[in-house]
Every structure is written in C-alpha cells, then in structure tokens.
Design a protein around this motif. Sequence first.
Motif, PDB file in Angstrom:
ATOM      1  N   GLY A   1       0.799  -1.208   0.000  1.00 34.19           N
ATOM      2  CA  GLY A   1       0.000   0.000   0.000  1.00 34.19           C
ATOM      3  C   GLY A   1       0.837   1.266   0.000  1.00 34.19           C
ATOM      4  N   GLY A   2       2.163   1.117  -0.227  1.00 30.17           N
ATOM      5  CA  GLY A   2       3.008   2.298  -0.328  1.00 30.17           C
ATOM      6  C   GLY A   2       3.386   2.896   1.005  1.00 30.17           C
ATOM      7  N   GLU A   3       3.781   4.163   0.975  1.00 25.84           N
ATOM      8  CA  GLU A   3       4.318   4.834   2.156  1.00 25.84           C
ATOM      9  C   GLU A   3       3.285   4.965   3.271  1.00 25.84           C
ATOM     10  N   GLU A   4       2.029   5.218   2.913  1.00 25.47           N
ATOM     11  CA  GLU A   4       0.981   5.328   3.940  1.00 25.47           C
ATOM     12  C   GLU A   4       0.863   4.025   4.718  1.00 25.47           C
ATOM     13  N   ALA A   5       0.935   2.899   4.011  1.00 18.24           N
ATOM     14  CA  ALA A   5       0.846   1.600   4.670  1.00 18.24           C
ATOM     15  C   ALA A   5       2.058   1.347   5.555  1.00 18.24           C
TER      16      ALA A   5
ATOM     17  N   ALA B   1       8.487  -2.059   6.095  1.00 19.28           N
ATOM     18  CA  ALA B   1       8.940  -1.876   4.719  1.00 19.28           C
ATOM     19  C   ALA B   1       7.798  -2.248   3.783  1.00 19.28           C
ATOM     20  N   ALA B   2       7.884  -1.756   2.542  1.00 16.12           N
ATOM     21  CA  ALA B   2       6.814  -1.966   1.569  1.00 16.12           C
ATOM     22  C   ALA B   2       7.172  -3.067   0.586  1.00 16.12           C
ATOM     23  N   LEU B   3       6.325  -4.079   0.499  1.00 16.86           N
ATOM     24  CA  LEU B   3       6.529  -5.143  -0.477  1.00 16.86           C
ATOM     25  C   LEU B   3       6.375  -4.634  -1.902  1.00 16.86           C
ATOM     26  N   ASP B   4       5.560  -3.589  -2.068  1.00 22.72           N
ATOM     27  CA  ASP B   4       5.260  -3.088  -3.412  1.00 22.72           C
ATOM     28  C   ASP B   4       6.116  -1.883  -3.795  1.00 22.72           C
TER      29      ASP B   4
ATOM     30  N   SER C   1      12.664  -1.587  -1.053  1.00 19.91           N
ATOM     31  CA  SER C   1      12.293  -1.215   0.312  1.00 19.91           C
ATOM     32  C   SER C   1      12.684  -2.293   1.319  1.00 19.91           C
ATOM     33  N   ILE C   2      12.407  -3.547   0.996  1.00 19.63           N
ATOM     34  CA  ILE C   2      12.721  -4.640   1.918  1.00 19.63           C
ATOM     35  C   ILE C   2      14.229  -4.748   2.127  1.00 19.63           C
TER      36      ILE C   2
END
Length: 309
Positions: A196-200, A222-225, A229-230
């Motif tokens: 869900g990006g930075e908000e998530a 971290a963001a999977l999408d 990031s990971i």
Amino acid sequence: MSSPTGPASGLPVRMPRPRQPGRHRRPEPLAAPEGAPALVLAVPGTPSAAVRGLAEEVVSIARSELPGLDARIGYLDGDDAEFPTLQSVLAHAAGERTARYEQARAAGVDVKEPDGPVAVVVPLLAGPDSALLRQVRQAVMDSRVAADLTDVLGPHPLLAEALHVRLSEAGLARADRARLFTVATAADGIILASVGGEEAVQAAGITGMLLAARLAVPVMAAALDQEGSIASVAEQLRGSGSQNLALAPYLIGPEIDSTLLEEAAREAGCASAEALGPYPAIGKLALAKYTTALGIAPQQPQGTPARQS
C-alpha cells in the motif's frame, strides 16, 4: 410430589440467582439489534478455495462474538458464480430487506419502512492500501445500495499479538519472553512487510512499535510493493547490529500473491513467518469496526499487554 406453590416438603428449593449489583456486575451479553445492517466482509485479491475458507473463518469468529449477526462475504474480484462480488452481495442484502418489509405489510403488520444503511462494509485489510480501498468504494457505489464503509483493521495491539504468534509458530520468536528458555532461530530484528506504499508503511510502523515492545527487538516496516524497500530496511537493521532477521507479513493474506513474500524473504536473506490469516483477532477487529459504525460497541477489543521480563 410438588404442590402448585412449590416442591413438596423436604425437597430443596432452587432460588434464582440475584443480579450482582454495582460496577462488578457481569455485563449483559451483546446481541445484534433486530433489523441491523449486514456486516459485509470485502475480500481483496484473486478468489480461491483457500481465500474463501479464510474469509468464512473470519466471519464465523465475528458471528460467535455477536449472536444474531448477519455476516456475508463479497469478493472484489469475484465472478458472481462461485465467488459473489461485493456489488451483488450488497444488492442481494438490499433486496432481502425490501422483501421482508413488503411481506410484513402484506400480512397486515404495522412496520416502519426500512431506512439507514443496508450493510456495513469492512475491508479485509490490516493496513491502508489506497488502490484496494478505491476498488471497495467503487464497488459500493456501483451497487447503488446505501452502505457504510469502515476503515481498515489496523493499527491495533491485537495485530501486534497476531504477528508475535505467527513469528513464534515459525520458530522466529519465543511465544513468551518471560519464560526462561531460548529459541535458537529467534530473530533479533524484524522486517514488518506491508503493501500500500508509504501510507501503509507508516501505519504498519505503529503496530511495529507494539510488536517491538513485546519481543524486545527492533522492528522496522517496509513496503513489499516498493522496489528495494525490503532490502534497504534489512541493511539498516544489520547495520544497527541485528544479524538474524525475520520477515513478518503485516497482511491478512488474500491481498497479495504469496510469491511476493517468498521473493522478499530471499531479497532480505531471512526466514519469513506466515501472513496473519484467520487469526481470531482478525474476526474480532472486523466485528469491532461494524459495531462501532452502528454505535453499539461498548469498547474496542483489547490487546494482550506485553509481558515484562
């Protein structure tokens, strides 16, 4: 033999237990109000038998917590055959409510014409995902049914508890750090994976702080999408001294392809716990969103406090 006024002499008389007065009185069990809107669980992702089983378990938990609850499942990517779409589930609920009203009127019963929302739609999402939430809102609008849409399930202490349990099930954390035993594979740094990006990521970070308090190890979201990031978070954790990392999916499960988690774990060079799935907290939080929307919730479900070592 008993007499009209009570049992025969010599037999014990069972008296009704008086209600306990004061603030320690046991609360009356909560039940769904008559004619209450349906709880419709909006399930993202590609439908499958496994996804349906997960969703059915979540609504089963909600029903067990609130007797009389009308709980249904709508799939964002359903086919209206084996997996009904969210639009069709809402339309069906509206049609049933109208039919009940018309039947009562035809039977001569003086009933009020139904008003208010037909359903309360609860997205099956641990954290915010703007793309999926837009899809939910569009499905509600397309149904042309009056329905309330709640927020996602997290952040919440119960989700930190669920993450802890999933990590312990994978052998990546002690089930209870107050007990004097060790787990050889226990992680000393946790990557909380969201979509869900930075908000998530920001929302996951709140639950991450609660998880860190439970485990007494650093936790970073971290963001999977988001590409890289990971790996970036894994590098930060290792740079701060954590060597045995673990990936904790801040996800229910249906919202992503499971291969993304496998790829993320390889990218970070660490083991991964399972997604949250139908952990009991998920059903309780879904119900809490519903009851809060209707104003019948005395309080939010409480998380288990972190134990102190």
